[in-house]
Motif scaffolding. Structure first.
Motif, short mmCIF file in Angstrom:
data_model
loop_
_atom_site.label_atom_id
_atom_site.label_comp_id
_atom_site.label_asym_id
_atom_site.label_seq_id
_atom_site.Cartn_x
_atom_site.Cartn_y
_atom_site.Cartn_z
N GLU A 77 0.83 -1.21 0.00
CA GLU A 77 0.00 0.00 0.00
C GLU A 77 0.87 1.26 0.00
OE1 GLU A 77 -2.67 -0.37 3.32
OE2 GLU A 77 -3.74 -2.05 2.40
N TYR A 78 1.94 1.24 0.79
CA TYR A 78 2.84 2.39 0.85
C TYR A 78 3.49 2.62 -0.52
CZ TYR A 78 6.61 5.53 2.05
OH TYR A 78 7.47 6.61 2.08
N LEU A 79 4.01 1.58 -1.12
CA LEU A 79 4.67 1.70 -2.42
C LEU A 79 3.70 2.19 -3.49
CD1 LEU A 79 6.86 -1.54 -2.36
CD2 LEU A 79 7.67 0.82 -2.12
N ASP A 80 2.47 1.69 -3.45
CA ASP A 80 1.45 2.15 -4.40
C ASP A 80 1.13 3.62 -4.20
OD1 ASP A 80 0.79 0.04 -6.14
OD2 ASP A 80 -0.60 -0.86 -4.70
N LYS A 81 0.99 4.02 -2.95
CA LYS A 81 0.57 5.39 -2.62
C LYS A 81 1.69 6.41 -2.82
CE LYS A 81 -1.44 8.04 1.18
NZ LYS A 81 -1.89 8.01 2.57
N LYS A 82 2.91 6.06 -2.43
CA LYS A 82 4.01 7.03 -2.43
C LYS A 82 4.89 6.94 -3.66
CE LYS A 82 3.05 8.71 1.63
NZ LYS A 82 2.67 10.09 1.84
N GLY A 83 4.63 6.00 -4.53
CA GLY A 83 5.47 5.78 -5.72
C GLY A 83 5.38 6.91 -6.72
N PRO A 84 5.95 6.75 -7.86
CA PRO A 84 6.40 5.47 -8.38
C PRO A 84 7.79 5.08 -7.85
CG PRO A 84 6.77 7.15 -10.04
CD PRO A 84 6.11 7.82 -8.85
N PHE A 85 7.94 3.79 -7.62
CA PHE A 85 9.22 3.21 -7.27
C PHE A 85 9.63 2.26 -8.38
CE2 PHE A 85 7.52 4.42 -3.12
CZ PHE A 85 8.62 5.04 -2.55
N THR A 86 10.91 2.06 -8.54
CA THR A 86 11.40 1.15 -9.58
C THR A 86 11.00 -0.27 -9.24
OG1 THR A 86 13.52 0.73 -8.50
CG2 THR A 86 13.41 2.64 -10.00
N SER A 87 11.00 -1.11 -10.26
CA SER A 87 10.67 -2.52 -10.02
C SER A 87 11.69 -3.16 -9.09
CB SER A 87 10.59 -3.28 -11.35
OG SER A 87 11.84 -3.24 -12.02
N SER A 88 12.91 -2.64 -9.06
CA SER A 88 13.94 -3.16 -8.15
C SER A 88 13.54 -2.95 -6.70
CB SER A 88 15.29 -2.48 -8.41
OG SER A 88 15.76 -2.77 -9.68
N VAL A 89 12.96 -1.81 -6.38
CA VAL A 89 12.52 -1.53 -5.00
C VAL A 89 11.41 -2.50 -4.63
CG1 VAL A 89 11.45 0.17 -3.48
CG2 VAL A 89 13.24 0.90 -5.08
N TRP A 90 10.46 -2.68 -5.52
CA TRP A 90 9.37 -3.63 -5.28
C TRP A 90 9.94 -5.03 -5.02
CZ3 TRP A 90 4.05 -3.00 -4.99
CH2 TRP A 90 3.58 -1.71 -5.29
N GLU A 91 10.86 -5.44 -5.87
CA GLU A 91 11.42 -6.78 -5.75
C GLU A 91 12.24 -6.94 -4.48
OE1 GLU A 91 14.11 -10.00 -8.24
OE2 GLU A 91 13.36 -8.22 -9.28
N ALA A 92 13.02 -5.94 -4.13
CA ALA A 92 13.83 -6.02 -2.91
C ALA A 92 12.97 -6.10 -1.66
CB ALA A 92 14.77 -4.81 -2.82
N ILE A 93 11.89 -5.33 -1.63
CA ILE A 93 11.04 -5.29 -0.44
C ILE A 93 10.06 -6.45 -0.40
CG2 ILE A 93 9.22 -3.99 0.73
CD1 ILE A 93 10.71 -1.42 -0.09
N LEU A 94 9.42 -6.74 -1.52
CA LEU A 94 8.35 -7.75 -1.53
C LEU A 94 8.74 -9.07 -2.17
CD1 LEU A 94 5.41 -5.37 -2.45
CD2 LEU A 94 5.99 -6.27 -0.19
N GLY A 95 9.92 -9.09 -2.80
CA GLY A 95 10.34 -10.32 -3.45
C GLY A 95 9.67 -10.56 -4.78
N LYS A 96 9.03 -9.53 -5.32
CA LYS A 96 8.34 -9.65 -6.60
C LYS A 96 8.67 -8.43 -7.46
CE LYS A 96 4.30 -11.82 -4.45
NZ LYS A 96 4.76 -13.16 -4.52
N LYS A 97 8.65 -8.62 -8.74
CA LYS A 97 8.87 -7.50 -9.64
C LYS A 97 7.56 -6.78 -9.91
CE LYS A 97 12.81 -9.30 -12.14
NZ LYS A 97 13.39 -9.62 -13.42
N GLY A 98 7.66 -5.44 -9.94
CA GLY A 98 6.51 -4.63 -10.33
C GLY A 98 5.40 -4.64 -9.30
N HIS A 99 4.49 -3.68 -9.41
CA HIS A 99 3.43 -3.56 -8.43
C HIS A 99 2.13 -4.22 -8.86
CE1 HIS A 99 2.78 -0.13 -11.09
NE2 HIS A 99 1.52 -0.17 -10.71
N SER A 100 2.11 -4.82 -10.02
CA SER A 100 0.87 -5.44 -10.49
C SER A 100 0.68 -6.85 -9.95
CB SER A 100 0.84 -5.47 -12.02
OG SER A 100 1.93 -6.24 -12.49
N MET A 101 1.69 -7.37 -9.26
CA MET A 101 1.61 -8.75 -8.77
C MET A 101 0.96 -8.76 -7.38
SD MET A 101 5.26 -10.19 -9.97
CE MET A 101 4.72 -11.85 -10.23
#
Length: 179
Positions: A152-176
């Motif tokens: 929710e934070y990444l969605d709200k405060k983004g955009p963040f790179t797919s690398s940030v998503w993957e590092a934090i959540l273990g997944k690429k991109g926010h659509s997963m």
């Protein structure tokens, strides 16, 4: 100073001086407060640390932070977050990580903004693998990451790179999906 109700005014004055780039003047006021026998509290030290961070004088911010500790004033979570975010913005990532570890050892958890700023800095200045390693080290040291809140934070405060998503959540991109 606390008894006279001047702490909020002193903090506002220090913060205003720092925001106007008058960090040396803020330090003079800070010194006068100490000379008069009023021991600055954590909020006063935090205002000075924040001023140095905003003025990109990160060594001075660290020096004041350490002086606060040596004077027996315990930093709070906000003090750590101000310093960590300032160091991250200044690309002093190893220092920022060191203070994040110290923060955890002191019993405080970084908020999502501080944690994400640190991970984002690692992704931008280092590489995804080092950012993933940072996340794992933080978890090993007691950082709890709520995946739903992070998404929710990444969605709200983004955009963040797919690398940030993957590092934090273990997944690429926010659509997963997290689940």
């Amino acid at each position: 100073m606390k008894e006279t109700g001047l702490i909020p005014n002193a903090v506002a004055m220090l913060d205003g001086l720092c925001k106007d780039g008058l960090v040396q003047d803020a330090l003079k006021v800070f010194g006068l407060m100490r000379e008069k026998g009023s021991i600055p509290e954590v909020v006063v030290y935090t205002a000075v640390v924040e001023g140095f961070c905003k003025a990109h004088k990160l060594d001075d911010a660290i020096r004041v932070f350490r002086k606060m500790q040596s004077n027996g004033v315990t930093p709070n979570a906000f003090t750590y977050q101000i310093l960590i975010q300032g160091l991250t913005s200044g690309k002093r990532l190893e220092d920022a990580f060191g203070f994040a570890v110290e923060m955890l050892a002191a019993g405080f958890l970084p908020n999502l903004a501080t944690f994400t700023a640190l991970v984002d800095g690692y992704c931008r200045e280092k590489c995804l693998e080092e950012a993933k390693s940072l996340v794992e080290q933080m978890k090993e040291k007691g950082f709890y990451l709520d995946g739903k809140a992070a998404r929710e934070y990444l969605d709200k405060k983004g955009p963040f790179t797919s690398s940030v998503w993957e590092a934090i959540l273990g997944k690429k991109g926010h659509s997963m999906s997290l689940f």
